[in-house]
Design a protein around this motif. Structure first.
Motif, PDB file in Angstrom:
ATOM      1  N   HIS A 155      -1.179  24.710 -11.142  1.00 16.19           N
ATOM      2  CA  HIS A 155       0.103  24.498 -10.605  1.00 16.19           C
ATOM      3  C   HIS A 155       0.261  25.613  -9.422  1.00 16.19           C
ATOM      4  CE1 HIS A 155       0.420  21.521 -13.831  1.00 16.19           C
ATOM      5  NE2 HIS A 155       0.403  22.746 -14.898  1.00 16.19           N
ATOM      6  N   VAL A 156       0.843  25.488  -8.526  1.00 20.66           N
ATOM      7  CA  VAL A 156       1.102  26.216  -7.478  1.00 20.66           C
ATOM      8  C   VAL A 156       2.753  26.421  -6.963  1.00 20.66           C
ATOM      9  CG1 VAL A 156      -1.352  26.350  -6.679  1.00 20.66           C
ATOM     10  CG2 VAL A 156       0.338  25.177  -5.191  1.00 20.66           C
ATOM     11  N   TYR A 157       3.034  27.444  -6.588  1.00 13.59           N
ATOM     12  CA  TYR A 157       4.279  27.734  -5.890  1.00 13.59           C
ATOM     13  C   TYR A 157       4.140  28.598  -4.575  1.00 13.59           C
ATOM     14  CZ  TYR A 157       8.511  29.887  -4.043  1.00 13.59           C
ATOM     15  OH  TYR A 157       9.759  30.261  -3.171  1.00 13.59           O
ATOM     16  N   ILE A 158       4.546  27.997  -3.620  1.00 15.48           N
ATOM     17  CA  ILE A 158       4.666  28.636  -2.440  1.00 15.48           C
ATOM     18  C   ILE A 158       6.158  28.512  -1.620  1.00 15.48           C
ATOM     19  CG2 ILE A 158       3.660  28.862   0.079  1.00 15.48           C
ATOM     20  CD1 ILE A 158       1.110  28.101  -0.782  1.00 15.48           C
ATOM     21  N   GLY A 159       6.370  29.769  -0.909  1.00 15.03           N
ATOM     22  CA  GLY A 159       7.837  29.757  -0.684  1.00 15.03           C
ATOM     23  C   GLY A 159       8.455  30.948   0.121  1.00 15.03           C
ATOM     24  N   SER A 160       9.742  30.803   0.400  1.00 13.48           N
ATOM     25  CA  SER A 160      10.161  31.930   1.050  1.00 13.48           C
ATOM     26  C   SER A 160      10.799  32.958   0.117  1.00 13.48           C
ATOM     27  CB  SER A 160      11.417  31.614   1.917  1.00 13.48           C
ATOM     28  OG  SER A 160      12.354  30.866   1.270  1.00 13.48           O
ATOM     29  N   ALA A 198      -5.039  24.960  -6.428  1.00 15.75           N
ATOM     30  CA  ALA A 198      -4.567  26.219  -7.096  1.00 15.75           C
ATOM     31  C   ALA A 198      -6.115  27.463  -7.234  1.00 15.75           C
ATOM     32  CB  ALA A 198      -4.456  25.914  -8.702  1.00 15.75           C
ATOM     33  N   GLN A 199      -7.139  26.887  -7.199  1.00 15.63           N
ATOM     34  CA  GLN A 199      -8.491  27.802  -7.334  1.00 15.63           C
ATOM     35  C   GLN A 199      -8.467  28.387  -5.762  1.00 15.63           C
ATOM     36  OE1 GLN A 199     -11.653  25.359  -8.621  1.00 15.63           O
ATOM     37  NE2 GLN A 199     -10.693  25.175 -10.508  1.00 15.63           N
ATOM     38  N   ASP A 200      -8.093  27.483  -4.703  1.00 13.75           N
ATOM     39  CA  ASP A 200      -8.267  28.147  -3.552  1.00 13.75           C
ATOM     40  C   ASP A 200      -7.020  29.272  -3.252  1.00 13.75           C
ATOM     41  OD1 ASP A 200      -9.449  28.415  -0.977  1.00 13.75           O
ATOM     42  OD2 ASP A 200      -7.963  26.928  -0.056  1.00 13.75           O
ATOM     43  N   LEU A 201      -5.811  29.021  -3.510  1.00 10.13           N
ATOM     44  CA  LEU A 201      -5.057  29.950  -3.686  1.00 10.13           C
ATOM     45  C   LEU A 201      -5.338  31.263  -4.562  1.00 10.13           C
ATOM     46  CD1 LEU A 201      -2.320  30.242  -2.088  1.00 10.13           C
ATOM     47  CD2 LEU A 201      -1.010  29.409  -3.939  1.00 10.13           C
ATOM     48  N   GLY A 202      -5.784  31.010  -5.615  1.00  7.71           N
ATOM     49  CA  GLY A 202      -6.481  32.027  -6.406  1.00  7.71           C
ATOM     50  C   GLY A 202      -7.290  33.077  -6.051  1.00  7.71           C
ATOM     51  N   LYS A 203      -7.791  32.387  -4.772  1.00 13.70           N
ATOM     52  CA  LYS A 203      -8.866  33.261  -4.228  1.00 13.70           C
ATOM     53  C   LYS A 203      -8.274  34.312  -3.242  1.00 13.70           C
ATOM     54  CE  LYS A 203     -13.000  30.183  -3.980  1.00 13.70           C
ATOM     55  NZ  LYS A 203     -13.948  29.622  -3.186  1.00 13.70           N
ATOM     56  N   ILE A 204      -7.047  33.991  -2.569  1.00 14.16           N
ATOM     57  CA  ILE A 204      -6.226  34.919  -1.959  1.00 14.16           C
ATOM     58  C   ILE A 204      -5.715  36.015  -2.860  1.00 14.16           C
ATOM     59  CG2 ILE A 204      -4.095  35.098  -0.463  1.00 14.16           C
ATOM     60  CD1 ILE A 204      -4.840  32.300   0.840  1.00 14.16           C
ATOM     61  N   PHE A 205      -5.452  35.361  -3.957  1.00 14.94           N
ATOM     62  CA  PHE A 205      -4.575  36.354  -5.070  1.00 14.94           C
ATOM     63  C   PHE A 205      -5.508  37.317  -5.389  1.00 14.94           C
ATOM     64  CE2 PHE A 205      -3.584  37.396  -9.362  1.00 14.94           C
ATOM     65  CZ  PHE A 205      -2.346  37.907  -9.366  1.00 14.94           C
ATOM     66  N   ALA A 206      -6.891  36.851  -5.754  1.00 14.67           N
ATOM     67  CA  ALA A 206      -7.986  38.003  -6.122  1.00 14.67           C
ATOM     68  C   ALA A 206      -8.202  38.842  -5.082  1.00 14.67           C
ATOM     69  CB  ALA A 206      -9.319  36.771  -6.268  1.00 14.67           C
ATOM     70  N   MET A 207      -8.076  38.561  -3.804  1.00 19.17           N
ATOM     71  CA  MET A 207      -8.195  39.549  -2.773  1.00 19.17           C
ATOM     72  C   MET A 207      -7.352  40.612  -2.924  1.00 19.17           C
ATOM     73  SD  MET A 207      -9.157  36.545   0.277  1.00 19.17           S
ATOM     74  CE  MET A 207      -9.619  37.987   1.297  1.00 19.17           C
ATOM     75  N   TYR A 208      -5.965  40.196  -3.136  1.00 13.78           N
ATOM     76  CA  TYR A 208      -4.910  41.299  -3.305  1.00 13.78           C
ATOM     77  C   TYR A 208      -5.271  42.013  -4.367  1.00 13.78           C
ATOM     78  CZ  TYR A 208      -2.189  37.904  -0.509  1.00 13.78           C
ATOM     79  OH  TYR A 208      -1.700  37.044   0.349  1.00 13.78           O
ATOM     80  N   VAL A 232       6.437  23.171  -4.805  1.00 19.66           N
ATOM     81  CA  VAL A 232       5.510  23.304  -6.017  1.00 19.66           C
ATOM     82  C   VAL A 232       4.608  22.311  -6.050  1.00 19.66           C
ATOM     83  CG1 VAL A 232       5.535  23.489  -8.561  1.00 19.66           C
ATOM     84  CG2 VAL A 232       7.467  24.445  -7.183  1.00 19.66           C
ATOM     85  N   LEU A 233       3.414  22.367  -6.085  1.00 15.48           N
ATOM     86  CA  LEU A 233       2.386  21.190  -6.356  1.00 15.48           C
ATOM     87  C   LEU A 233       1.906  21.388  -7.731  1.00 15.48           C
ATOM     88  CD1 LEU A 233       0.551  19.215  -5.292  1.00 15.48           C
ATOM     89  CD2 LEU A 233      -0.924  20.809  -4.221  1.00 15.48           C
ATOM     90  N   TYR A 234       1.928  20.395  -8.486  1.00 18.84           N
ATOM     91  CA  TYR A 234       1.748  20.215 -10.159  1.00 18.84           C
ATOM     92  C   TYR A 234       0.093  19.638 -10.150  1.00 18.84           C
ATOM     93  CZ  TYR A 234       6.616  21.119 -10.635  1.00 18.84           C
ATOM     94  OH  TYR A 234       7.687  21.695 -10.654  1.00 18.84           O
ATOM     95  N   ASN A 235      -0.620  20.212 -10.986  1.00 11.83           N
ATOM     96  CA  ASN A 235      -1.993  19.560 -11.484  1.00 11.83           C
ATOM     97  C   ASN A 235      -2.809  19.529 -10.272  1.00 11.83           C
ATOM     98  OD1 ASN A 235      -1.275  19.487 -14.168  1.00 11.83           O
ATOM     99  ND2 ASN A 235      -0.909  17.262 -14.345  1.00 11.83           N
ATOM    100  N   CYS A 236      -2.937  20.371  -9.540  1.00 10.72           N
ATOM    101  CA  CYS A 236      -3.907  20.177  -8.488  1.00 10.72           C
ATOM    102  C   CYS A 236      -4.937  21.370  -8.521  1.00 10.72           C
ATOM    103  CB  CYS A 236      -3.134  20.301  -7.052  1.00 10.72           C
ATOM    104  SG  CYS A 236      -4.298  19.987  -5.779  1.00 10.72           S
ATOM    105  N   MET A 258      11.344  28.589 -14.117  1.00 11.30           N
ATOM    106  CA  MET A 258      11.648  28.307 -15.451  1.00 11.30           C
ATOM    107  C   MET A 258      10.622  27.203 -15.903  1.00 11.30           C
ATOM    108  SD  MET A 258      13.484  30.893 -16.426  1.00 11.30           S
ATOM    109  CE  MET A 258      14.014  30.236 -18.099  1.00 11.30           C
ATOM    110  N   ASP A 259      10.492  26.197 -15.535  1.00  8.65           N
ATOM    111  CA  ASP A 259       9.737  25.166 -15.876  1.00  8.65           C
ATOM    112  C   ASP A 259       7.969  25.574 -15.780  1.00  8.65           C
ATOM    113  OD1 ASP A 259      11.946  23.486 -16.321  1.00  8.65           O
ATOM    114  OD2 ASP A 259      11.833  22.503 -14.628  1.00  8.65           O
ATOM    115  N   LEU A 260       7.786  26.077 -14.774  1.00  6.35           N
ATOM    116  CA  LEU A 260       6.475  26.637 -14.748  1.00  6.35           C
ATOM    117  C   LEU A 260       6.109  27.421 -15.924  1.00  6.35           C
ATOM    118  CD1 LEU A 260       6.278  27.328 -10.836  1.00  6.35           C
ATOM    119  CD2 LEU A 260       4.814  25.462 -12.126  1.00  6.35           C
ATOM    120  N   LEU A 261       7.089  28.398 -15.883  1.00  5.30           N
ATOM    121  CA  LEU A 261       6.856  29.620 -17.141  1.00  5.30           C
ATOM    122  C   LEU A 261       6.855  28.853 -18.583  1.00  5.30           C
ATOM    123  CD1 LEU A 261       8.843  32.357 -15.558  1.00  5.30           C
ATOM    124  CD2 LEU A 261       6.359  32.187 -15.763  1.00  5.30           C
TER     125      LEU A 261
END
Length: 494
Positions: A211-216, A241-251, A233-237, A112-115
Motif C-alpha cells: 500500500h502506498v501514499y503520495i501527496g502534499s 510499492a516495491q518501486d517506491l520502496g527503492k526510492i525510500f531505500a536510497m534515502y 492512496v493506492l491499495y494492494n499494488c 489511520m486506516d493504513l496504520l
C-alpha cells in the motif's frame, strides 16, 4: 469518497478528547456496476466508527463488516485483477464548499486506516515530524488528529510492525522522532543539504510493501486540520510499492555520518516504472499506465524518470487543457544566492498556450509566507492572455481563510496542494515548482494515464484524472478565489 471529518471549533484551552477507538479493517465490495466502482471503494475503517455520508442520496454506501479481513483487490466482471486508487484530501474547517461539490476520503482517515491494517512494515519519508502540538507551546484542539496518528505510529513496534523513517536533518523539533525511536522505530536522519544543497521534502508512505501514499501533506498536525492538502492512496499494488520502496531505500542509504551519493546506484535499486516503461494494470476496474518520478537527478537510479521531466512531458502531452494547483510557482532558483532565472516549466506552459492553444490555468496559493517575486512571474504569464497574442492562460489565487485564532496558529491556513491534471494525464507530486525542488531537493511524483478509457457522462466518475479535474474546478470556481491583481491583500492575512 467520504466527507472530511473535522473537529468542531473549540476554545484552545486544555487537552482535546481522543477521537480514535480500537482499530480494525473493512473490505471493499465487488463492483456492481462499472461506473459505480470508484464511489463504492472504501478503505478500512475503525471499529465503532461510522462513515460520514455526503448529502447526495444517489451515492451508495456499503461497508463489509469483517474486522479481521485484509483489504482485498477487487475483481472486474472479466475477473482481471484490479487495484484501488483513491484521492485523499485535508479540508480545513474554515473552507466552505457547496453540498454537491466533490469531497474525498480525509488524509487523517487514510493514514489511520493504513496504520490500523499494517502487518509487517511501515516506511515513511518526511520533511519533519510535528504530529503533536508541542511545537507551538500550547494545546490546540485541532491537533487531536495529529496526536492520534502519532499514537498509532508509536504502537507499531509493540505490535511487531517495523517502523522505518527517513527524515530531513536538522528538524525544527525532534520531540516526535526521539520518542518514536525510544519505542523501537528505526529513524534515519538525512542531511541532504550537505549532499546536494537541498532538503528531504518527500512525503511518502509504503505499508506492508503493497500500500502506498503520495501527496502534499507533511507529518504535521496542521496538515490534517489546518492546511488544505491532496494526495493519493493506492491499495494492494505491490509492484508500485516495491518501486517506491527503492526510492525510500536510497534515502536510508544517505543517512548517518559520512554518507555520500554513489557514482552509480546499485542495480537492485533500478526503477521498475518510468515514462518510457510504465506499469500497466487495472485501477478501479479501468486499464491504466502509471509510473513514479523522482528528484533530484542525483537520486534517480537507472531508468528512473526525473520529476522535472515528468512535469514537462505531462504539459507537452496535453491537447486541450493543463490545470495546475501548487503552493509556490517561481521560475527561478529561489534559494540560490544570487537568485537566477529558471524558465524550464514556464517555457513549457507558454508553448502549450501560445503555440498549441492549450488552455492553461494556474491556481496558486496566497498567504503571508508567499514570496513577493512569485507574483511578478505570475503576472508575466497572465499578461500573455492579452492582445496581440491572446494566449489562453489564466491565473487565480487561492486563499484559505483563518478562523480568528488569538494567537494565530503559525504556518496554517494555506492551500498546500501540488498536482496537475490535463485532458489526458493526472500528476500528483510533493514539490513546489521552482528550480531548487527539482535540482537539489528530494521529491516524488505519481503519474497516471487512463486516457484510453477516459470517457465521461453526466453523473459518472470513471478515472482518477476526471476526479482530479473536478477537484480543480471546484476550487477554481469557489468563493476562496482572489484575482491575481489583489495579491497584496492576501499576503497580509494572518
Amino acid at each position: 469518497m467520504v466527507v472530511n471529518r473535522t473537529l468542531r471549533k473549540q476554545t484552545r484551552v486544555g487537552p482535546a478528547p481522543r477521537l480514535w477507538g480500537s482499530a480494525s479493517q473493512a473490505q471493499a465490495r465487488k463492483e456492481a456496476e462499472p461506473h459505480k466502482l470508484l464511489s463504492s471503494v472504501l478503505p478500512p475503517k475503525a471499529a465503532g466508527q461510522k462513515w460520514t455520508k455526503p448529502q447526495d442520496p444517489n451515492i451508495e454506501w456499503e461497508v463489509v463488516k469483517d474486522q479481521r479481513a485484509q483489504l482485498r483487490v477487487l475483481e472486474t466482471r472479466t475477473k482481471a485483477i484490479t487495484f484501488v486508487l483513491t484521492l485523499v484530501e485535508s479540508i480545513p474547517e474554515s473552507l466552505v464548499y457547496q453540498p454537491k461539490d466533490p469531497r474525498h476520503l480525509s488524509i487523517y482517515q487514510a493514514w489511520m486506516d493504513l496504520l490500523a491494517g499494517a502487518n509487517s512494515s511501515v516506511d515513511i519519508a518526511a520533511f519533519y515530524f510535528t504530529l503533536r502540538d508541542s511545537d507551538i507551546k500550547m494545546e490546540d484542539p485541532s491537533s487531536q488528529q495529529g496526536r492520534d496518528v502519532f499514537d498509532s505510529l508509536l504502537s507499531l513496534p509493540s505490535r511487531g510492525v517495523k517502523l522505518s523513517i527517513a527524515v530531513n536533518s536538522p528538524q525544527m523539533s525532534e520531540n516526535d522522532t526521539e520518542e518514536l525511536a525510544r519505542q523501537g522505530a528505526d529513524i534515519q536522519s538525512v542531511n541532504m543539504k550537505s549532499l546536494t544543497g537541498g532538503i528531504v521534502h518527500t512525503k511518502l508512505w509504503v505499508v506492508d510493501q503493497k500500500h502506498v501514499y503520495i501527496g502534499s501533506a507533511n507529518m504535521d498536525w496542521r496538515s490534517l486540520t489546518q492546511v488544505k492538502e491532496l494526495g493519493a492512496v493506492l491499495y494492494n499494488c505491490s509492484c508500485l510499492a516495491q518501486d517506491l520502496g527503492k526510492i525510500f531505500a536510497m534515502y536510508r542509504m544517505l543517512g548517518g555520518e559520512g554518507a555520500s551519493i554513489p557514482g552509480a546506484w546499485p542495480a537492485s535499486l533500478a526503477a521498475e516504472s518510468s515514462l518510457s516503461s510504465p506499469l500497466k494494470l487495472q485501477l478501479n476496474g479501468i486499464s491504466a499506465e502509471l509510473y513514479i518520478s523522482s528528484s533530484p537527478p542525483a537520486l534517480c537510479s537507472a531508468g528512473r524518470t526525473s520529476d522535472l521531466t515528468a512535469i514537462v512531458q505531462t504539459i507537452e502531452d496535453a491537447q486541450a487543457f493543463v490545470y495546475i494547483a501548487v503552493m509556490d510557482y517561481e521560475p527561478q532558483c529561489s534559494f540560490c544566492k544570487p537568485r537566477r532565472f529558471w524558465p524550464v516549466i514556464d517555457d513549457a506552459l507558454r508553448a502549450a498556450a501560445c503555440d498549441r492553444r492549450v488552455n492553461v490555468r494556474l491556481l496558486i496559493s496566497c498567504w503571508s509566507h508567499s514570496h513577493p517575486a512569485m507574483f511578478v512571474f505570475l503576472e508575466s504569464l497572465s499578461i500573455l492572455s492579452q492582445e496581440p497574442l491572446s494566449c489562453p492562460i489564466e491565473v487565480k489565487l487561492f486563499v484559505v481563510p483563518g478562523e480568528g485564532e488569538q494567537p494565530p496558529i503559525p504556518y496554517a491556513h494555506v492551500n498546500h496542494n501540488k498536482y496537475m491534471v490535463t485532458d489526458r494525464l493526472a500528476y500528483i507530486g510533493t514539490s513546489n515548482w521552482s528550480e531548487d525542488y527539482f535540482t537539489k531537493t528530494t521529491g516524488v511524483g505519481l503519474i497516471v494515464n487512463q486516457s484510453n478509457h477516459d470517457s465521461i457522462t453526466a453523473g459518472q466518475e470513471f478515472t482518477l484524472r476526471q476526479q482530479l479535474e473536478q477537484v480543480f474546478l471546484r476550487d477554481w470556481d469557489s468563493s476562496n478565489i482572489v484575482p491575481l491583481s489583489r495579491h497584496r491583500s492576501c499576503t497580509q492575512i494572518n
